[in-house]
Design an enzyme around this catalytic site. Structure first.
Site, PDB file in Angstrom:
ATOM      1  N   CYS A  34       0.842  -1.206   0.000  1.00  0.00           N
ATOM      2  CA  CYS A  34       0.000   0.000   0.000  1.00  0.00           C
ATOM      3  C   CYS A  34       0.870   1.246   0.000  1.00  0.00           C
ATOM      4  O   CYS A  34       0.567   2.240  -0.675  1.00  0.00           O
ATOM      5  CB  CYS A  34      -0.927   0.003   1.210  1.00  0.00           C
ATOM      6  N   ASN A  35       1.939   1.187   0.745  1.00  0.00           N
ATOM      7  CA  ASN A  35       2.908   2.270   0.807  1.00  0.00           C
ATOM      8  C   ASN A  35       3.485   2.510  -0.595  1.00  0.00           C
ATOM      9  O   ASN A  35       3.508   3.642  -1.090  1.00  0.00           O
ATOM     10  CB  ASN A  35       4.002   1.877   1.812  1.00  0.00           C
TER      11      ASN A  35
END
Length: 179
Positions: A68-69
Site C-alpha cells: 500500500c505504501n
C-alpha cells in the site's frame, strides 16, 4: 443486504469474498461518504465533494503495509506531471489521523486521504469491502471517474498483496482529464 461476490480476490493465496457490486467501465460512480483529516478537524467527504475533475480513487487495505505504501508513493510520483488537472484520493479503512501521518512522512501531498472506517460505504458501493476478515478492510483497486461521474477505468487487483497495473489507470485518468 448487499451482494457478496465469492472468492473475487485472494489475500496471500486465500480466497476472499467481496461485499458490493462489481463495477464496470461506463457505470455511474456510486455515492459514498468518507472522512478526511482537514485543517479544522475531521471532515465528511462525498462523491459530490470530489467532482469537477477527472478523479483517481486508489483503494488500499492499509497504508501501514509495504504494498500500500508503494502503491501510494508510485501514484503520487506519477501524478505530479498532471498537477491540478486531476484529483487523486487514497481510500482505506485506516484512521484519518494515521493516513495523514503517513502522507506527511512520505511527502505525499497530491493525494487526498479518505477513510472509509465509519460506515464502509465506499467499500460496499464500489464492491471492495472484504467479507470474513476480523476488521473492516478494503481490497486493492483503482477506479478512474470522469468529470461527469462516469467510471472510465476499473481494476480489482486479483491478489490483494500485489500492486495494481498503474499504466492503464494513469492513461484513463489523462484521457478523462483531456490531457
Amino acid at each position: 443486504m448487499a451482494e457478496t461476490r465469492s472468492g473475487e480476490v485472494t489475500m496471500k493465496g486465500n480466497p476472499i469474498d467481496l461485499v458490493g457490486p462489481r463495477l464496470n467501465v461506463g457505470d455511474t460512480a456510486p455515492e459514498f461518504t468518507c472522512v478526511t483529516k482537514g485543517a479544522s478537524g475531521l471532515e465528511v467527504v462525498t462523491l459530490k465533494d470530489t467532482g469537477g475533475k477527472a478523479r483517481l480513487f486508489s483503494v488500499v487495505p492499509s497504508l501501514d503495509t509495504p504494498v500500500c505504501n508503494t502503491q501510494t508513493r508510485t501514484l503520487s510520483s506519477t501524478l505530479k506531471e498532471l498537477g491540478d488537472t486531476v484529483a487523486a484520493y487514497t481510500i482505506s479503512t485506516d484512521l484519518p489521523f494515521a493516513m495523514a501521518r503517513f502522507c506527511d512522512e512520505a511527502q505525499v501531498g497530491n493525494m487526498t486521504n479518505l477513510s472509509d472506517l465509519h460506515n464502509q460505504s465506499f467499500g460496499q458501493h464500489y464492491g471492495v469491502l472484504m467479507a470474513g476478515v476480523p476488521v473492516p478492510l478494503l481490497a486493492r483497486a483503482l477506479f478512474v471517474v470522469d468529470p461527469n461521474g462516469t467510471i472510465t477505468h476499473v481494476e480489482y487487483v486479483k491478489e490483494v498483496a500485489s500492486e495494481p497495473n498503474y499504466a492503464p489507470a494513469i492513461d484513463a485518468l489523462k484521457k478523462a482529464a483531456g490531457v
